[in-house]
Write an enzyme that holds these catalytic residues in place. Structure first.
Site, mmCIF file in Angstrom:
data_model
loop_
_atom_site.group_PDB
_atom_site.id
_atom_site.type_symbol
_atom_site.label_atom_id
_atom_site.label_comp_id
_atom_site.label_asym_id
_atom_site.label_seq_id
_atom_site.Cartn_x
_atom_site.Cartn_y
_atom_site.Cartn_z
ATOM 1 N N HIS A 1 -9.590 -50.841 -59.911
ATOM 2 C CA HIS A 1 -10.824 -51.594 -60.163
ATOM 3 C C HIS A 1 -10.510 -52.893 -60.903
ATOM 4 O O HIS A 1 -11.242 -53.865 -60.800
ATOM 5 C CB HIS A 1 -11.812 -50.776 -61.002
ATOM 6 C CG HIS A 1 -12.395 -49.604 -60.254
ATOM 7 N ND1 HIS A 1 -11.782 -48.384 -60.243
ATOM 8 C CD2 HIS A 1 -13.522 -49.484 -59.510
ATOM 9 C CE1 HIS A 1 -12.512 -47.542 -59.529
ATOM 10 N NE2 HIS A 1 -13.564 -48.180 -59.076
ATOM 11 N N ASP B 1 -11.700 -48.578 -49.685
ATOM 12 C CA ASP B 1 -12.292 -48.497 -51.012
ATOM 13 C C ASP B 1 -13.046 -49.811 -51.238
ATOM 14 O O ASP B 1 -12.918 -50.765 -50.461
ATOM 15 C CB ASP B 1 -11.212 -48.290 -52.064
ATOM 16 C CG ASP B 1 -11.718 -47.555 -53.301
ATOM 17 O OD1 ASP B 1 -12.950 -47.493 -53.496
ATOM 18 O OD2 ASP B 1 -10.883 -47.059 -54.082
#
Length: 523
Positions: free
Chosen positions: A188, A265
């Site tokens: 992230h 993702d």
């Protein structure tokens, strides 16, 4: 911003079909409904879209009014990562707890009940399970989301989980290919890298994904990680060597032979967005072999249109073969058709099993140092040592045992402490607590607790020096402190007793509270 608004030609419809955007609010905005009519085939729901099951069912019904076969996806792992129960904590323990029990039949039953509840509210694609082997105990983003550190164990539970979900008519999505377990960086925020030889990847990371493919998983999600051993210098999500040369390639050629949907993702994660941008990442991912692009965080129409237009422009400019985009769109539509068909009658054919999650959480408990333990007759004091949650887990979902103990033992009080109060690094790790901070914290806890039994709640104490220091200081002052570890239990157990829950779901907290109070089935 240049858009192709109003155009519904085949190329534009294919570009919309491969996107899985999110949106803001608890009802679908008009722009989502319009784009569904123009070719958008899937959307993702997050905690911000959720109030209660009835509201989610109304939301998904409205989406299906616009497109009957729409794929409605959710990141619902159970355990620490829940969207459907984002405000209360999950009714199901997560993967680590199921791996600790190591009963694939139980894992299958838990996943089937979770799938039944998703299908009941109209969610037909679950971005789960995590098939990552948590081989690095310092991993900041997988941890309790993994079934464990043993590839064979992770493989058998990954397969069981997929079978259970898909029994309920909900498509499973094994993630994060080719394996995010041996990283110490959260994708992230930055680009993780796994520097191991190919034979290690094949004997460790890939084992659960082979099991997932054999179990018939409908989808696989790529990871934004670098794997130099595969002779690629780009993240797996945009690497033809990983997606086409490994995941898609026939087994006879050394691949996994996967023919289903490859989902990325989230493209706004910094490992992709900071390097290529969301639009550039989408073009590269489709070219590499991905079929569906998660663009989840922004939740607005602009990023959808910009990404759609980037895909169209890449085809027209010769940077993306039109056949590859068409193939990706066809795979998305094929899964949408399967999901629409599977949903009819699947829920009605499964008997509800409302207690399965709590029963599993109780079986996952590991209690040590309980010899001679006497449950408290009155209220206790709960000191929670709290790390900053990862983006995947989210900070809004409650966890711990305080709420359960406050209900069971009136007069119980709870307080939360993080590393910042100790002159340490509250988020992730490396910096230890100052001596002055430890003395002040210990004095504060002792003063607040008075003569009440202290319950210390930790999460991945082995990853946080400040947390280990605070726990040691507290145990030195009060050796009878009960310790509840709600993350990955790596450190030697300390406490009287020490309770390892293998996850922080609501049911895990309740199971631990039953042991502490001596009340309930878990005692």
């Amino acid at each position: 911003m240049t858009t192709l608004a109003g155009s519904t030609d085949t190329l534009t419809r294919d570009a919309l079909a491969v996107l899985q955007p999110s949106f803001l609010g608890t009802t679908p905005p008009d722009w989502v409904l319009r784009r569904l009519d123009e070719g958008l085939t899937g959307v993702g729901l997050f905690g911000r879209n959720i109030e209660n099951p009835e509201q989610v069912a109304r939301l998904t019904a409205r989406l299906r009014d616009a497109r009957p076969d729409v794929l409605v996806a959710m990141d619902e792992e159970g355990g620490d990562v829940t969207r459907l129960e984002v405000r209360t904590g999950s009714s199901f323990p997560g993967n680590l707890a199921l791996g600790a029990v190591d009963d694939p039949g139980l894992t299958r039953a838990v996943a089937r009940e979770l799938g039944r509840r998703l299908a009941e509210v109209g969610v037909n694609l679950d971005w789960a399970p995590s098939a990552d082997v948590n081989s690095n105990p310092d991993n900041p983003v997988i941890g309790a989301r993994s079934f464990g550190a043993d590839p064979a164990l992770v493989a058998r539970h990954t397969a069981a989980y997929i079978e259970g979900l898909q029994d309920a008519g909900v498509s499973a999505c094994a993630k994060h290919f080719p394996g995010h377990g041996d990283t110490n960086v959260d994708s992230h925020h930055a680009m993780p890298r796994i520097d191991v030889p190919v034979d290690v990847l094949r004997e460790r990371e890939l084992v659960p994904f082979r099991a997932a493919v054999a179990a018939g998983t409908k989808a696989v999600m790529s990871a934004h990680i670098l794997l130099p051993a595969l002779r690629t210098d780009v993240p797996a999500t945009v690497s033809p060597a990983v997606l086409t040369g490994l995941l898609r390639a026939p087994v006879a050629d050394g691949g996994l032979g996967f023919t289903g949907l490859i989902i990325t993702d989230a493209l706004e994660m910094q490992a992709i967005a900071a390097t290529y941008g969301i639009e550039g990442g989408a073009v590269r991912a489709v070219a590499a072999g991905a079929d569906a692009m998660c663009i989840g965080a922004r939740g607005d129409e602009e990023i959808v249109l910009r990404t759609r237009d980037a895909l169209v422009a890449a085809v027209r400019g010769g940077d993306l073969p039109e056949e590859r985009l068409a193939d990706a769109a066809a795979r998305v539509r094929a899964l949408a058709a399967w999901s629409a068909s599977a949903a009819s009658g699947a829920v009605e054919g499964i008997a509800p099993d409302p207690g399965i999650g709590q029963a599993a959480a109780r079986r996952a408990l590991r209690v040590t140092g309980a010899a001679g333990y006497e449950p408290p007759a009155g209220p206790v004091y709960v000191a929670g040592f709290t790390p900053v949650a990862s983006i995947a887990v989210g900070q809004e979902t409650p966890w711990g045992v305080g709420a359960e103990l406050e209900r069971a033992l009136p007069g119980t009080e709870s307080a939360v402490f993080d590393g910042s109060s100790l002159g340490a690094d509250g988020g992730g790790g490396g910096k230890a607590a100052s001596r002055e901070g430890l003395s002040a914290l210990t004095a504060n806890v002792l003063a607040a607790a008075g003569d009440r039994r202290i319950v210390a709640v930790v999460r991945d104490v082995h990853r946080h020096p400040w947390m280990a220091d605070a726990l040691d200081a507290l145990l030195a002052a009060r050796p009878d402190t009960v310790v509840v570890e709600m993350g990955v239990p790596q450190a030697p157990p300390r406490g009287a007793p020490h309770i390892a829950t293998h996850g922080a779901a609501r049911v895990c907290g309740r199971a631990a509270a039953e042991v502490i109070t001596g009340k309930g089935a878990g005692a």
